[in-house]
Enzyme design. Structure first.
Site, PDB file in Angstrom:
ATOM      1  N   LEU A 126       0.726  -1.222  -0.398  1.00 49.33           N
ATOM      2  CA  LEU A 126       0.241   0.076  -0.037  1.00 49.33           C
ATOM      3  C   LEU A 126       0.997   1.257   0.049  1.00 49.33           C
ATOM      4  O   LEU A 126       1.519   1.531   0.871  1.00 49.33           O
ATOM      5  CB  LEU A 126      -0.898   0.101   0.931  1.00 49.33           C
ATOM      6  CG  LEU A 126      -1.769   0.831   1.002  1.00 49.33           C
ATOM      7  CD1 LEU A 126      -3.178   1.167   2.444  1.00 49.33           C
ATOM      8  CD2 LEU A 126      -1.797   2.853   1.709  1.00 49.33           C
ATOM      9  N   HIS A 230       7.862   3.393  11.911  1.00 49.16           N
ATOM     10  CA  HIS A 230       7.841   4.571  10.404  1.00 49.16           C
ATOM     11  C   HIS A 230       6.815   5.365  10.948  1.00 49.16           C
ATOM     12  O   HIS A 230       5.742   4.493  11.213  1.00 49.16           O
ATOM     13  CB  HIS A 230       8.935   3.776   9.216  1.00 49.16           C
ATOM     14  CG  HIS A 230       8.734   4.463   8.701  1.00 49.16           C
ATOM     15  ND1 HIS A 230       8.652   5.969   8.418  1.00 49.16           N
ATOM     16  CD2 HIS A 230      10.923   4.853   8.875  1.00 49.16           C
ATOM     17  CE1 HIS A 230      10.259   6.489   7.690  1.00 49.16           C
ATOM     18  NE2 HIS A 230      10.735   5.859   7.735  1.00 49.16           N
TER      19      HIS A 230
END
Length: 345
Positions: A126, A230
Site C-alpha cells: 500500500l 516508521h
C-alpha cells in the site's frame, strides 16, 4: 474520480516511480525492472485465474485518477505467503530464570526465529503518492482489499496479516538491523531489504541466529525499536487497528516492525459490508445520500471507488450513471458496499 483497478502492463512506468518514491524498507516493491514487470505479469495471471481455494496468487491494484489518467497509488493482496518461499518472523516471548534458594525471579524477553505465518493471506504494497493523500483516498486504497476478500472468500485464507514498516531513518539506517549486522550478517539494511524484495532469502536461513535472542543483550536503540513503526507508517497501522487487526507478538526480522493479524470474517469493513443489486438512477436526490466504499463483484474487471448510493427495498440500491460507469456495472448487477462511517476512526 479515483478508481481502483487491477494493474495492467502499461502501468509499469507508474509502478517503477512508486517503487522509487516508497523508499528503503518498502520490501514488496524493490527498484528492479525485471521483478516489477514480473509482479505485474503475476497479478494479471491472478486476476484471470479461477482458484477454488487460497493458492499462490498475487493481486496488485492501482489507484487511477480518471480525470488525468494518472496512477497515484498501489495496494496488494497475497493469497498465501510462505508456501513456496520461506516467510520469516521473530516472535517476542518470555523466559523465566528463577531460583527459590537464592530468591531470584527474572523474566526476560526473547526473540524466536519462526515461520508461524506460513499459509495465511497478506495485505501489502500500500502506497499513495503524497499529492493524492487527501480526503478518503487512503481509506479506499486500504478498504477495497477487504471488500474484494469478502466478495471472493474462496481465494483467500481465513487469517490475513500486514507487515508494518519498522523504524529506520531517511538513509535506511535501522537500529535493530545494525545490531544483527554487527554480530551476524555484515550486510547493511538497504542491501538486506533489497535482496529480500527480489526473492533472495537464502542468506537469511544461512546467517540468522538459530537460537532465541535475549532482548536485554541488544543495544538500547535496538530494544526500543521492537514492535515500533516508521513515522510514515503510523496512520496505516491506526487504520488497521480500527479494522480489528492486532499484533500477536510477531515482528519483522530486519527492522522489528510489528506484524498485525485479523480473521478476515472479523474485519470491520467485511462485517459491515453488504451486497445489493443495482438500479441506475438519474435522480438528483442521490446527491444527498451518504458516501460509501463500493466494489463491483468482478475479478478480472474489478473496480472500486467512493460514491453515493440510495438504499432501496428488496436488497437493492440506486446509483448514478456516472458511478455505474466507473464501476463497470449495468442495471441488475451486484455490488458490495460499506458505509463511510467515522465511528471507527
Amino acid at each position: 474520480m479515483l478508481i481502483i483497478r487491477p494493474i495492467e502492463t502499461n502501468d509499469y512506468p507508474a509502478l517503477y516511480q512508486i517503487a522509487q518514491d516508497s523508499g528503503i524498507g518498502f520490501t514488496s516493491l524493490p527498484v528492479n525492472e525485471e521483478l516489477l514487470k514480473n509482479k505485474i505479469a503475476e497479478s494479471i495471471k491472478a486476476f484471470n485465474s479461477n482458484p477454488q481455494r487460497a493458492g499462490e496468487q498475487s493481486y496488485l491494484l492501482v489507484m487511477e485518477d480518471t480525470q488525468t489518467g494518472e496512477v497515484v497509488g498501489t495496494s496488494g493482496i497475497e493469497a498465501t505467503v510462505g508456501l513456496q518461499d520461506a516467510f520469516y518472523h521473530y516472535h517476542v516471548g518470555k523466559v523465566v530464570h528463577a531460583s527459590r534458594e537464592l530468591n531470584v525471579h527474572n523474566t526476560v524477553d526473547i526473540l524466536t526465529f519462526c515461520n508461524d505465518y506460513s499459509g495465511v493471506s497478506e495485505i501489502c504494497t500500500l502506497f499513495l503518492q503524497e499529492k493524492a493523500r487527501k480526503g478518503l483516498a487512503g481509506r479506499l486504497l486500504s478498504k477495497c482489499r477487504f471488500l474484494f476478500m469478502a466478495q471472493h472468500q474462496q481465494r483467500f485464507a481465513d487469517i490475513v496479516i500486514a507487515e508494518m514498516r519498522g523504524v529506520s531513518d531517511e538513509r535506511g539506517k535501522s537500529p535493530f538491523w545494525e545490531w544483527l549486522e554487527d554480530h551476524f550478517f555484515s550486510v547493511d539494511f538497504p542491501t538486506a531489504d533489497y535482496l529480500t524484495g527480489i526473492g533472495n532469502k537464502v542468506f537469511i536461513a544461512e546467517l540468522m541466529p538459530k537460537y532465541p535472542i535475549y532482548v536485554n543483550l541488544l543495544s538500547k536503540a535496538a530494544q526500543n525499536c521492537i514492535g515500533q513503526v516508521h513515522d510514515k507508517t503510523l496512520p496505516a497501522l491506526r487504520m488497521l487497528e480500527k479494522e480489528g487487526f492486532k499484533c500477536r507478538g510477531y515482528v519483522d526480522i530486519f527492522d522489528a516492525g510489528p506484524t498485525v493479524e485479523a480473521d478476515v470474517s472479523n474485519i470491520a469493513t467485511v462485517r459491515q459490508s453488504h451486497e445489493a443489486s443495482v438500479e441506475i438512477s438519474t435522480n438528483t436526490e442521490l446527491d444527498d445520500c451518504d458516501e460509501h466504499f463500493i466494489i463491483n463483484s468482478e475479478v478480472a474487471s474489478f473496480r472500486a471507488c467512493i460514491g453515493r448510493i440510495k438504499i432501496l427495498d428488496n436488497n437493492k440500491v440506486a446509483i448514478s450513471e456516472k458511478l455505474a460507469k466507473a464501476l463497470l456495472v449495468k442495471e441488475g448487477a451486484t455490488i458490495r458496499y460499506a458505509h463511510n462511517s467515522l465511528q471507527h476512526y
